[in-house]
Design a protein around this motif. Structure first.
Motif, PDB file in Angstrom:
ATOM      1  N   ASN A   1      -3.290  -2.919   0.727  1.00  0.00           N
ATOM      2  CA  ASN A   1      -2.074  -2.653  -0.033  1.00  0.00           C
ATOM      3  C   ASN A   1      -0.888  -2.408   0.890  1.00  0.00           C
ATOM      4  O   ASN A   1       0.238  -2.818   0.585  1.00  0.00           O
ATOM      5  N   LYS A   2      -1.135  -1.765   2.022  1.00  0.00           N
ATOM      6  CA  LYS A   2      -0.050  -1.500   2.965  1.00  0.00           C
ATOM      7  C   LYS A   2       0.460  -2.806   3.573  1.00  0.00           C
ATOM      8  O   LYS A   2       1.656  -2.980   3.781  1.00  0.00           O
ATOM      9  N   LEU A   3      -0.457  -3.723   3.831  1.00  0.00           N
ATOM     10  CA  LEU A   3      -0.080  -5.017   4.379  1.00  0.00           C
ATOM     11  C   LEU A   3       0.785  -5.792   3.394  1.00  0.00           C
ATOM     12  O   LEU A   3       1.835  -6.350   3.763  1.00  0.00           O
TER      13      LEU A   3
ATOM     14  N   ALA B   1       2.567  -4.540   0.967  1.00  0.00           N
ATOM     15  CA  ALA B   1       3.835  -3.834   0.839  1.00  0.00           C
ATOM     16  C   ALA B   1       4.761  -4.151   2.015  1.00  0.00           C
ATOM     17  O   ALA B   1       5.971  -4.346   1.837  1.00  0.00           O
ATOM     18  N   ALA B   2       4.202  -4.226   3.223  1.00  0.00           N
ATOM     19  CA  ALA B   2       5.014  -4.543   4.399  1.00  0.00           C
ATOM     20  C   ALA B   2       5.544  -5.973   4.327  1.00  0.00           C
ATOM     21  O   ALA B   2       6.702  -6.237   4.674  1.00  0.00           O
TER      22      ALA B   2
END
Length: 63
Positions: free
Chosen positions: A2-4, A6-7
């Protein structure tokens, strides 16, 4: 994961904002370019050599 995602999405938004912000600057720089002198076309050396060799061969053939 999810962080990837989002980035990547944040990067796309930043890229889109930068592309929209820089467009008016390019349009305002165009009139300044018109005041500069046009550059004279200079033939490349290898093209000039080919033309010279062709002319020399033609003059040798006609003699």
């Amino acid at each position: 994961m999810n962080k990837l995602i989002a980035a990547l999405v944040a990067g796309l938004f930043a890229t889109a904002a930068f592309a929209q912000a820089s467009a008016p600057e390019a349009a305002s720089a165009a009139p300044a370019a018109k005041t500069t002198k046009a550059k004279k076309h200079v033939a490349k050396k290898h093209v000039a050599k080919k033309k010279a060799a062709k002319a020399e061969a033609a003059s040798a053939a006609s003699e």
